[in-house]
Write a protein that holds these residues in place. Sequence first.
Motif, PDB file in Angstrom:
ATOM      1  N   TRP A  51       0.924  -1.239   0.016  1.00 24.47           N
ATOM      2  CA  TRP A  51      -0.020   0.021  -0.006  1.00 24.47           C
ATOM      3  C   TRP A  51       0.890   1.423  -0.005  1.00 24.47           C
ATOM      4  CZ3 TRP A  51      -0.657   4.417   2.720  1.00 24.47           C
ATOM      5  CH2 TRP A  51      -1.817   5.203   2.628  1.00 24.47           C
ATOM      6  N   THR A  52       0.654   2.081  -1.066  1.00 26.09           N
ATOM      7  CA  THR A  52       1.091   3.462  -0.723  1.00 26.09           C
ATOM      8  C   THR A  52       0.059   4.458  -1.134  1.00 26.09           C
ATOM      9  OG1 THR A  52       1.690   3.582  -3.427  1.00 26.09           O
ATOM     10  CG2 THR A  52       3.336   2.499  -1.564  1.00 26.09           C
ATOM     11  N   PRO A  53       0.224   5.651  -0.668  1.00 28.93           N
ATOM     12  CA  PRO A  53      -0.791   6.720  -1.259  1.00 28.93           C
ATOM     13  C   PRO A  53      -1.019   6.799  -2.563  1.00 28.93           C
ATOM     14  CG  PRO A  53       0.563   7.481   0.585  1.00 28.93           C
ATOM     15  CD  PRO A  53       1.085   6.313   0.019  1.00 28.93           C
ATOM     16  N   GLN A  54       0.168   6.771  -3.278  1.00 29.39           N
ATOM     17  CA  GLN A  54      -0.104   6.848  -4.749  1.00 29.39           C
ATOM     18  C   GLN A  54      -0.790   5.658  -5.557  1.00 29.39           C
ATOM     19  OE1 GLN A  54       2.726   7.214  -2.762  1.00 29.39           O
ATOM     20  NE2 GLN A  54       3.083   9.400  -2.911  1.00 29.39           N
ATOM     21  N   SER A  55      -0.500   4.439  -5.075  1.00 26.58           N
ATOM     22  CA  SER A  55      -1.108   3.370  -5.729  1.00 26.58           C
ATOM     23  C   SER A  55      -2.636   3.363  -5.336  1.00 26.58           C
ATOM     24  CB  SER A  55      -0.242   1.970  -5.330  1.00 26.58           C
ATOM     25  OG  SER A  55      -0.322   1.940  -3.789  1.00 26.58           O
ATOM     26  N   TRP A  56      -2.706   3.522  -4.164  1.00 27.39           N
ATOM     27  CA  TRP A  56      -4.179   3.636  -3.732  1.00 27.39           C
ATOM     28  C   TRP A  56      -4.963   4.612  -4.505  1.00 27.39           C
ATOM     29  CZ3 TRP A  56      -6.807  -0.295  -1.933  1.00 27.39           C
ATOM     30  CH2 TRP A  56      -7.682  -0.070  -1.346  1.00 27.39           C
ATOM     31  N   GLN A  57      -4.385   5.995  -4.651  1.00 26.93           N
ATOM     32  CA  GLN A  57      -5.139   6.877  -5.460  1.00 26.93           C
ATOM     33  C   GLN A  57      -5.427   6.356  -6.741  1.00 26.93           C
ATOM     34  OE1 GLN A  57      -6.677   9.785  -4.395  1.00 26.93           O
ATOM     35  NE2 GLN A  57      -7.169  10.293  -6.455  1.00 26.93           N
ATOM     36  N   GLN A  58      -4.610   5.584  -7.536  1.00 28.19           N
ATOM     37  CA  GLN A  58      -4.576   5.303  -8.725  1.00 28.19           C
ATOM     38  C   GLN A  58      -5.816   4.307  -9.055  1.00 28.19           C
ATOM     39  OE1 GLN A  58      -2.977   6.360 -11.519  1.00 28.19           O
ATOM     40  NE2 GLN A  58      -4.775   5.015 -12.557  1.00 28.19           N
ATOM     41  N   LYS A  59      -5.833   3.419  -7.895  1.00 24.70           N
ATOM     42  CA  LYS A  59      -6.973   2.417  -7.722  1.00 24.70           C
ATOM     43  C   LYS A  59      -8.340   2.889  -7.718  1.00 24.70           C
ATOM     44  CE  LYS A  59      -5.881  -1.474  -5.636  1.00 24.70           C
ATOM     45  NZ  LYS A  59      -6.210  -2.667  -6.715  1.00 24.70           N
ATOM     46  N   LYS A  60      -8.387   4.172  -6.775  1.00 22.88           N
ATOM     47  CA  LYS A  60      -9.715   4.689  -6.838  1.00 22.88           C
ATOM     48  C   LYS A  60     -10.035   5.369  -8.379  1.00 22.88           C
ATOM     49  CE  LYS A  60     -11.928   8.948  -4.764  1.00 22.88           C
ATOM     50  NZ  LYS A  60     -11.663  10.121  -3.913  1.00 22.88           N
ATOM     51  N   GLU A  61      -9.143   5.730  -9.049  1.00 28.71           N
ATOM     52  CA  GLU A  61      -9.477   6.432 -10.340  1.00 28.71           C
ATOM     53  C   GLU A  61      -9.967   5.297 -11.316  1.00 28.71           C
ATOM     54  OE1 GLU A  61      -5.869   8.641 -11.150  1.00 28.71           O
ATOM     55  OE2 GLU A  61      -6.230  10.200  -9.537  1.00 28.71           O
ATOM     56  N   ASP A  62      -9.170   4.231 -11.376  1.00 25.37           N
ATOM     57  CA  ASP A  62      -9.451   3.294 -12.153  1.00 25.37           C
ATOM     58  C   ASP A  62     -10.675   2.550 -12.020  1.00 25.37           C
ATOM     59  OD1 ASP A  62      -7.028   3.577 -13.059  1.00 25.37           O
ATOM     60  OD2 ASP A  62      -5.984   1.589 -12.080  1.00 25.37           O
ATOM     61  N   ILE A  63     -11.220   2.386 -10.645  1.00 25.47           N
ATOM     62  CA  ILE A  63     -12.528   1.920 -10.470  1.00 25.47           C
ATOM     63  C   ILE A  63     -13.448   2.425 -10.528  1.00 25.47           C
ATOM     64  CG2 ILE A  63     -13.817   1.130  -7.898  1.00 25.47           C
ATOM     65  CD1 ILE A  63     -11.322  -0.005  -6.935  1.00 25.47           C
ATOM     66  N   LEU A  64     -13.387   3.957 -10.225  1.00 28.10           N
ATOM     67  CA  LEU A  64     -14.476   4.698 -10.438  1.00 28.10           C
ATOM     68  C   LEU A  64     -14.502   5.607 -11.665  1.00 28.10           C
ATOM     69  CD1 LEU A  64     -14.543   6.514  -6.752  1.00 28.10           C
ATOM     70  CD2 LEU A  64     -15.989   4.669  -7.782  1.00 28.10           C
ATOM     71  N   SER A  65     -13.756   5.216 -12.717  1.00 26.27           N
ATOM     72  CA  SER A  65     -13.792   5.767 -14.174  1.00 26.27           C
ATOM     73  C   SER A  65     -15.065   5.327 -14.684  1.00 26.27           C
ATOM     74  CB  SER A  65     -12.648   5.241 -14.897  1.00 26.27           C
ATOM     75  OG  SER A  65     -12.504   3.749 -14.996  1.00 26.27           O
TER      76      SER A  65
END
Length: 468
Positions: free
Chosen positions: A121-135
Amino acid sequence: MSVCLFNSPPTLSLPTPAKRTLNSILDTSNNWTRKTLLGGAITGALSINLLLSSPSLLALESPSPSLEHSQSTEYLCREEETQQDFKVESEAPQVVTNEGIVEEAWEIVNDSFLDSGRRRWTPQSWQQKKEDILSGSIQSRAKAHDIIRRMLASLGDPYTRFLSPAEFSKMGRYDVSGIGINLREIPDENGEVKLKVLGLLLDGPAYSAGVRQGDELLSVNGEDVKGKSAFEVSSLLQGPNETFVTIKVKHGNCGPVHSIEVQRQLVARTPVSYRLEQIENSTASVGYIRLREFNALARKDLVIAMKRLQDRGASYFILDLRDNLGGLVQAGIEISKLFLNEGEKVIYTAGRDPQYQNTIVADSAPLVKAPVIVLVNNKTASASEIVASALHDNCRAVLVGERTFGKGLIQSVFELHDGSGVVVTVGKYVTPNHMDINGNGIEPDYQNFPGWSDVKKHLSECNINRQG
């Protein structure tokens, strides 16, 4: 108080988006979340331990900074308010979107998750996951829940997981108050501590009687609770099932004040059994206590057992924690204090959130001073390991049996707005001797049962080395 160690749903008008948490160990939260510390290894419907928190708690919770702010502006001090009858206003149902549920779960992890060393877990990878999921759009609630499951699984933490609405509701048995509320100690602008209701079991006894989230608790059965901890007051609230307790609460920051009678509905069963045994070839007796889990009744019933055994002449004690997977973290902490001298360390906690960065110490004289043997095995976990390490490291007990399980992580349980929930690792605990329990466990002093003369010698030498 936030205790730890697993619980059930809260309610009330909260700032949107808002998160609700379980009734367990009693904690506050980051941003607009509420947490409950639970202690214990995953078992059955309960895949964690609460701390509690609150327990704990297993427990519920809700927004912190935003809640406090809204209360200070929403409730204006007007004399006529103190004379009004307490009325519950109906609330318009909130529309909860599938995307909103997923984002809510994402936000909880973003605010509070502690990576236990897997480095996934990193803030960067977690932010990217949010963007991918909610796209894109999420077409169904089942799909949203499946996304949350996979999202949490990607963290690689065996204790962080999703709870369906049915699974979440089963955690009500960890209500630490017996009336379905979570209390949190909140300092005011003058530094004085107030006890606020920061979690409610939906349709629980207190909610049905008129208690609301954000209320300040003033007294229990006529006893002023000023200066008492949340855990102490939760103990005052407890009592036999279906009996009544009268509480006085203040609605909002400046009134009105109401006296409310609430019928207790305890679901927890006593986890304590005990007996007095005669020591072979001796006139001395030993008090044997089996503690099966750390639920809402654990501390109270353990105190009763210890006092009765002392009254019947127990010179030594055996505390059997074998196969005890944990439960409410706060119950484990408070039980540890029963054996320790004032000022002795119970446990250290660490986490991303400052509320989990604490040194917890005993605050009163021990209930018993007699030598203690703690029985442990490879299913002694979480809150049980807190007790075992606290008594061992402070030279109050010897450990006998097998190396313990090694669960030194703290989870909080959060309710999502559709009645489902997430269990998230938010901290870890370290023994008084600064050993990281997680993944390591605790090595016992003896594999086989020692003689009591050996126990006394071991504890004496331990205290000499500790003082030296």
